[in-house]
Enzyme design. Structure first.
Site, PDB file in Angstrom:
ATOM      1  N   THR A  64      -4.203  -4.543   7.888  1.00 34.60           N
ATOM      2  CA  THR A  64      -3.371  -4.747   6.692  1.00 34.60           C
ATOM      3  C   THR A  64      -2.556  -3.504   6.342  1.00 34.60           C
ATOM      4  O   THR A  64      -1.354  -3.600   6.074  1.00 34.60           O
ATOM      5  CB  THR A  64      -4.283  -5.073   5.482  1.00 34.60           C
ATOM      6  N   HIS A 124      -5.532 -11.150   0.489  1.00 32.36           N
ATOM      7  CA  HIS A 124      -6.572 -11.390   1.504  1.00 32.36           C
ATOM      8  C   HIS A 124      -7.047 -12.839   1.406  1.00 32.36           C
ATOM      9  O   HIS A 124      -7.942 -13.247   2.144  1.00 32.36           O
ATOM     10  CB  HIS A 124      -7.776 -10.472   1.281  1.00 32.36           C
ATOM     11  N   ARG A 278      -9.805   4.998   9.968  1.00 31.87           N
ATOM     12  CA  ARG A 278     -11.038   5.447  10.612  1.00 31.87           C
ATOM     13  C   ARG A 278     -10.739   5.905  12.041  1.00 31.87           C
ATOM     14  O   ARG A 278     -10.521   7.067  12.298  1.00 31.87           O
ATOM     15  CB  ARG A 278     -12.088   4.338  10.573  1.00 31.87           C
TER      16      ARG A 278
HETATM   17  P1  A3P Z   1     -10.899   0.939  12.329  1.00 33.94           P
HETATM   18  O1  A3P Z   1     -11.964   0.930  11.290  1.00 33.94           O
HETATM   19  O2  A3P Z   1     -11.274   0.147  13.545  1.00 33.94           O
HETATM   20  O3  A3P Z   1     -10.407   2.287  12.669  1.00 33.94           O
HETATM   21  P2  A3P Z   1      -7.157  -2.795   7.022  1.00 33.94           P
HETATM   22  O4  A3P Z   1      -5.915  -2.006   6.835  1.00 33.94           O
HETATM   23  O5  A3P Z   1      -6.920  -4.263   7.179  1.00 33.94           O
HETATM   24  O6  A3P Z   1      -8.188  -2.465   6.023  1.00 33.94           O
HETATM   25  O7  A3P Z   1      -7.726  -2.381   8.447  1.00 33.94           O
HETATM   26  C1  A3P Z   1      -8.241  -1.103   8.652  1.00 33.94           C
HETATM   27  C2  A3P Z   1      -8.285  -0.835  10.123  1.00 33.94           C
HETATM   28  O8  A3P Z   1      -6.945  -0.553  10.589  1.00 33.94           O
HETATM   29  C3  A3P Z   1      -9.109   0.391  10.429  1.00 33.94           C
HETATM   30  O9  A3P Z   1      -9.623   0.167  11.741  1.00 33.94           O
HETATM   31  C4  A3P Z   1      -8.052   1.476  10.395  1.00 33.94           C
HETATM   32  O10 A3P Z   1      -8.417   2.662  11.056  1.00 33.94           O
HETATM   33  C5  A3P Z   1      -6.903   0.779  11.089  1.00 33.94           C
HETATM   34  N1  A3P Z   1      -5.583   1.341  10.766  1.00 33.94           N
HETATM   35  C6  A3P Z   1      -5.161   1.810   9.564  1.00 33.94           C
HETATM   36  N2  A3P Z   1      -3.890   2.234   9.675  1.00 33.94           N
HETATM   37  C7  A3P Z   1      -3.503   2.016  10.932  1.00 33.94           C
HETATM   38  C8  A3P Z   1      -2.284   2.273  11.650  1.00 33.94           C
HETATM   39  N3  A3P Z   1      -1.240   2.817  11.076  1.00 33.94           N
HETATM   40  N4  A3P Z   1      -2.238   1.925  12.968  1.00 33.94           N
HETATM   41  C9  A3P Z   1      -3.325   1.364  13.565  1.00 33.94           C
HETATM   42  N5  A3P Z   1      -4.496   1.118  12.950  1.00 33.94           N
HETATM   43  C10 A3P Z   1      -4.585   1.443  11.652  1.00 33.94           C
END
Ligand code: A3P
Length: 312
Positions: A64, A124, A278
């Site tokens: 997201t 969501h 993360r």
């Molecule tokens: P991981 O926990 O596997 O690293 P959301 O934004 O839906 O909460 O999802 C979070 C996930 O997207 C996390 O995955 C996070 O690290 C990853 N994420 C956040 N920003 C990102 C980016 N710019 N490019 C790729 N992945 C990203």
């Protein structure tokens, strides 16, 4: 990595859905500490969609934050240079806020009519729970999903951080996910709703995948811009605008911005923006889930999606 891997044989007591604030509502498990039922009901009752609206939809941990950064940058690229975009000082969730977590949580009937067009929103909530006005309108919805194995592991880390549960066993999180008892779950129902609608109304609903965005960011970013009604010109493509946006919105770049390293969103229960960043990898689950666990969830998905063309 042995100790990290889920064997599905935990002896640690489970944390029940209610302890995490999960409540079943309209067929889905809602994290009510973050998205109260009252705000969902108000959203469903009062939100009036406009044809120009753009809505980012996802299950948590599907990408997201990344998609919001891309959508915001694509849509606003003629108003802001990358050097002065609000993304430099605000987390993407502050720039494209959730109906149920922000707008209708802070005010049960907010006046959203003054927001300049195109209004950017996010949710969501699963497709069946969207306000009817969205379903009737011609607005655009971009949905992102991700392989559920990485979602489980990402959710586990995130929930431990948000609810301060350092000892929560991965096995517990995994078993809840397989039962569909997780944030906005069941995962398969959530994805199916948007998948089916993206087939029925392809010019209104774009179905994206985290892995495809990682694999071919140029093609996927161009596809996204086209869908949003903000396609890149030949001139922009020639001068490298697409790649500049991709680099700006990349994990490594966003993660290092001060706002995402040390910031916190006002009035949010998320203790730090850094929890949204993360590892940002595809397939990290391999370091956490045992082959038995992977097989188990694969079988659940096969069964749940057996009558659909959707696969993971
Ligand atoms: P991981 O926990 O596997 O690293 P959301 O934004 O839906 O909460 O999802 C979070 C996930 O997207 C996390 O995955 C996070 O690290 C990853 N994420 C956040 N920003 C990102 C980016 N710019 N490019 C790729 N992945 C990203």
């Amino acid at each position: 990595m042995e100790s990290k891997k889920s064997s599905l044989a935990s002896s640690t007591p489970n944390i029940s859905p209610s302890a995490q604030g999960l409540t079943q509502f309209q067929g889905f498990w809602i994290p009510t500490l973050i998205a109260p039922i009252s705000s969902i009901i108000s959203f469903q009752k009062y939100f009036q969609a406009l044809d120009e609206d753009i809505i980012v939809a996802s299950k948590p941990k599907a990408g997201t934050t990344w998609l919001k950064a891309l959508v915001f940058t694509i849509v606003n690229r003629h108003s802001y240079k990358l050097s002065n975009t609000p993304l430099n000082s605000a987390n993407p969730h502050q720039l494209i806020s959730h109906f149920e977590i922000k707008f209708y949580k802070e005010n049960l009937n907010p006046d959203l009519s003054k927001i300049p067009s195109p209004r950017l929103f996010s949710t969501h909530l699963p497709y069946p729970m969207l306000a009817d006005s969205i379903k009737r309108s011609n607005c655009r919805i971009v949905y992102i999903t991700r392989n559920p194995f990485d979602i489980v592991v990402s959710s586990w880390h995130f929930i431990k951080g948000v609810h301060n549960l350092p000892d929560w066993p991965l096995e517990d999180c995994f078993e809840m996910f397989c039962r569909g008892e997780e944030s906005y779950g069941p995962f398969w129902e959530h994805a199916l709703g948007y998948w089916n609608m993206s087939m029925e109304k392809p010019s209104n609903i774009l179905f994206m995948r985290y892995e495809e965005l990682k694999e071919d960011p140029v093609a996927q970013t161009k596809r996204l811009a086209e869908f949003l009604g903000f396609p890149f010109s030949i001139e922009e493509e020639k001068t490298g605008v697409v790649n500049q946006i991709i680099d700006f919105c990349s994990f490594n770049h966003l993660k290092e911005l001060e706002v995402n390293k040390t910031g916190k969103m006002p009035r949010s229960i998320i203790p730090s923006n850094k929890l949204f960043f993360r590892s940002g990898k595809v397939g990290d689950y391999i370091n956490y889930l045992s082959p038995t666990a992977v097989e188990l969830l694969s079988n659940v998905l096969k069964e749940k999606l057996s009558e659909s063309s959707l696969t993971f």
